[in-house]
Design a protein around this motif. Structure first.
Motif, mmCIF file in Angstrom:
data_model
loop_
_atom_site.group_PDB
_atom_site.id
_atom_site.type_symbol
_atom_site.label_atom_id
_atom_site.label_comp_id
_atom_site.label_asym_id
_atom_site.label_seq_id
_atom_site.Cartn_x
_atom_site.Cartn_y
_atom_site.Cartn_z
ATOM 1 N N SER A 90 0.816 -1.213 0.000
ATOM 2 C CA SER A 90 0.000 0.000 0.000
ATOM 3 C C SER A 90 0.842 1.252 0.000
ATOM 4 O O SER A 90 2.058 1.217 0.262
ATOM 5 C CB SER A 90 -0.903 0.003 1.242
ATOM 6 N N ASP A 91 0.180 2.380 -0.241
ATOM 7 C CA ASP A 91 0.844 3.674 -0.101
ATOM 8 C C ASP A 91 1.303 3.890 1.343
ATOM 9 O O ASP A 91 2.365 4.480 1.581
ATOM 10 C CB ASP A 91 -0.110 4.803 -0.504
ATOM 11 N N ALA A 92 0.498 3.419 2.296
ATOM 12 C CA ALA A 92 0.860 3.572 3.708
ATOM 13 C C ALA A 92 2.170 2.856 4.020
ATOM 14 O O ALA A 92 2.945 3.295 4.885
ATOM 15 C CB ALA A 92 -0.261 3.047 4.601
ATOM 16 N N ALA A 93 2.449 1.758 3.322
ATOM 17 C CA ALA A 93 3.696 1.029 3.534
ATOM 18 C C ALA A 93 4.905 1.873 3.127
ATOM 19 O O ALA A 93 5.977 1.775 3.736
ATOM 20 C CB ALA A 93 3.679 -0.280 2.761
ATOM 21 N N LEU A 94 4.738 2.710 2.099
ATOM 22 C CA LEU A 94 5.824 3.601 1.710
ATOM 23 C C LEU A 94 6.139 4.585 2.822
ATOM 24 O O LEU A 94 7.313 4.867 3.117
ATOM 25 C CB LEU A 94 5.462 4.346 0.423
ATOM 26 N N ASP A 95 5.109 5.121 3.456
ATOM 27 C CA ASP A 95 5.321 6.043 4.576
ATOM 28 C C ASP A 95 6.002 5.335 5.733
ATOM 29 O O ASP A 95 6.892 5.898 6.385
ATOM 30 C CB ASP A 95 3.983 6.637 5.024
ATOM 31 N N TYR A 97 8.024 2.753 5.554
ATOM 32 C CA TYR A 97 9.429 2.501 5.214
ATOM 33 C C TYR A 97 10.250 3.790 5.190
ATOM 34 O O TYR A 97 11.445 3.776 5.522
ATOM 35 C CB TYR A 97 9.543 1.777 3.880
ATOM 36 N N ALA A 98 9.643 4.898 4.813
ATOM 37 C CA ALA A 98 10.381 6.164 4.841
ATOM 38 C C ALA A 98 10.867 6.455 6.257
ATOM 39 O O ALA A 98 12.028 6.848 6.474
ATOM 40 C CB ALA A 98 9.504 7.297 4.322
ATOM 41 N N GLN A 99 10.000 6.231 7.230
ATOM 42 C CA GLN A 99 10.399 6.425 8.626
ATOM 43 C C GLN A 99 11.432 5.383 9.054
ATOM 44 O O GLN A 99 12.387 5.697 9.777
ATOM 45 C CB GLN A 99 9.167 6.361 9.524
ATOM 46 N N ARG A 100 11.243 4.160 8.602
ATOM 47 C CA ARG A 100 12.176 3.097 8.966
ATOM 48 C C ARG A 100 13.572 3.369 8.385
ATOM 49 O O ARG A 100 14.585 3.191 9.073
ATOM 50 C CB ARG A 100 11.648 1.755 8.469
ATOM 51 N N LEU A 101 13.632 3.805 7.138
ATOM 52 C CA LEU A 101 14.922 4.120 6.532
ATOM 53 C C LEU A 101 15.601 5.277 7.264
ATOM 54 O O LEU A 101 16.825 5.278 7.437
ATOM 55 C CB LEU A 101 14.734 4.451 5.055
ATOM 56 N N ASP A 102 14.817 6.251 7.712
ATOM 57 C CA ASP A 102 15.384 7.335 8.521
ATOM 58 C C ASP A 102 15.986 6.791 9.810
ATOM 59 O O ASP A 102 17.083 7.196 10.225
ATOM 60 C CB ASP A 102 14.308 8.365 8.862
ATOM 61 N N ALA A 110 11.981 11.540 -1.083
ATOM 62 C CA ALA A 110 10.575 11.580 -0.686
ATOM 63 C C ALA A 110 9.772 10.674 -1.618
ATOM 64 O O ALA A 110 10.200 10.355 -2.730
ATOM 65 C CB ALA A 110 10.048 13.007 -0.762
ATOM 66 N N VAL A 111 8.615 10.264 -1.156
ATOM 67 C CA VAL A 111 7.723 9.468 -1.999
ATOM 68 C C VAL A 111 7.355 10.278 -3.239
ATOM 69 O O VAL A 111 7.029 11.466 -3.148
ATOM 70 C CB VAL A 111 6.453 9.065 -1.220
ATOM 71 N N THR A 112 7.438 9.640 -4.402
ATOM 72 C CA THR A 112 7.115 10.304 -5.659
ATOM 73 C C THR A 112 6.254 9.361 -6.500
ATOM 74 O O THR A 112 5.902 8.268 -6.058
ATOM 75 C CB THR A 112 8.400 10.707 -6.420
ATOM 76 N N THR A 113 5.917 9.794 -7.696
ATOM 77 C CA THR A 113 5.055 8.993 -8.564
ATOM 78 C C THR A 113 5.760 8.720 -9.890
ATOM 79 O O THR A 113 6.312 9.637 -10.510
ATOM 80 C CB THR A 113 3.719 9.718 -8.833
ATOM 81 N N VAL A 114 5.763 7.455 -10.308
ATOM 82 C CA VAL A 114 6.351 7.039 -11.581
ATOM 83 C C VAL A 114 5.285 6.262 -12.353
ATOM 84 O O VAL A 114 4.750 5.268 -11.846
ATOM 85 C CB VAL A 114 7.600 6.170 -11.363
#
Length: 320
Positions: A90-95, A97-102, A110-114
């Motif tokens: 999910s999109d929530a999983a990206l958020d 992991y962003a905190q986890r990587l920090d 930052a999360v982006t769109t491709v």
């Protein structure tokens, strides 16, 4: 070509690392992927070959690494596989992991769109390029099963490989080969990039192809990808593809038995492709409970076990 012989999606991606033990901790302790096999390169027994995947090593979920002893850091550029993707639910999983990587001081954007899908790009200690890709709106190749005893909550955890990014200076020619030989379909194109799909499609069956005619030629080494493999159903399909390559004059390896799967290698321009079968998988020589905890060797290497264990540097992969 028969439907059953067509490519089914991404099978695995193999890259190179400067530190196999540090790489192990990065993938298991930070990313939450399971080490399902610790073995050696069958063509170079002085080199580890580690496989990180979902809970049971489902085809299409595996990232593998070599630690060639004499290899130096690779260099970024064109005509190379330039980024590997990992699927999250999910999109929530990206958020998450962003905190986890920090938390672990891992470099990321930052999360982006491709191509309309949210991604989180990050790099490891070798500057190997990755991204997490959200499956929130995804349809196509099924994902695997998150590592049940991993450090990441199951609702956020990585459970498969996503689109593989390939950058080339001969975009039109390479795209034509993907479409006309390998059966990919171009489903989107933006500026100098195209999104191509194979099999059931979706995040587990895609390539992002990028045109770059100005960067220097990439050089393989630590921090770079060695090859990408695509899924086939069985050995009979390998024989069909070998005939295709032979008829087209594409130099190939012929049949190779990798024990955990069966393979055929072919170089497309600068890019090494492997076609690999879904079977037999990683469960045949180790029980589920202790996958990846000991050095596994293909049967033809077992008589060299004592020698191999004496020349490679041991590292502990037993999970507590």
């Amino acid at each position: 070509m028969r439907t059953q012989d067509q490519l089914l999606g991404v099978h695995h991606v193999t890259a190179m690392t400067s530190d196999v033990e540090r790489n192990y901790h990065f993938f298991t302790d930070i990313l939450g992927m399971r080490l399902v096999k610790k073995t050696v390169n069958q063509d170079d027994i002085y080199t580890y070959h580690t496989y990180f995947a979902d809970d049971i090593g489902t085809p299409g979920t595996t990232m593998t690494f070599f630690d060639f002893p004499q290899t130096s850091r690779g260099s970024k550029g064109t005509n190379a596989i330039t980024r590997t993707s990992f699927r999250v639910p999910s999109d929530a999983a990206l958020d998450y992991y962003a905190q986890r990587l920090d938390t672990f001081s891992v470099k990321h954007e930052a999360v982006t769109t491709v191509f309309g899908t949210k991604v989180l790009r990050f790099w490891d200690f070798d500057q190997q390029a990755y991204q997490l890709i959200s499956d929130e709106e995804n349809h196509g190749v099924a994902a695997g099963t998150p590592w049940k005893k991993g450090p990441v909550p199951l609702e956020f955890a990585i459970y498969g490989l996503g689109p593989v990014e390939i950058t080339v200076s001969y975009f039109a020619d390479f795209k034509g080969l993907l479409e006309n030989v390998f059966g990919f379909q171009t489903i989107a194109q933006e500026a100098n990039q195209a999104l191509l799909s194979v099999g059931e499609g979706g995040n587990g069956g895609q390539i992002v192809l990028i045109e770059d005619t100005t960067s220097p030629q990439a050089q393989q080494g630590d921090g770079e990808v060695h090859h990408v493999a695509f899924r086939l159903a069985d050995r009979a399909s390998l024989a069909v593809w070998q005939e295709v390559f032979d008829n087209l004059g594409l130099s190939n390896s012929g049949y190779v038995d990798r024990y955990y799967f069966e393979s055929l290698y072919v170089r497309v321009g600068h890019i090494l492709f492997e076609l690999a079968t879904d079977e037999p998988g990683f469960m045949g020589d180790e029980p589920y409970e202790t996958l990846g905890e000991k050095l596994s060797l293909a049967p033809f290497l077992e008589n060299k076990r004592d020698y191999i264990e004496g020349v490679i540097t041991p590292f502990n992969t037993v999970r507590q």
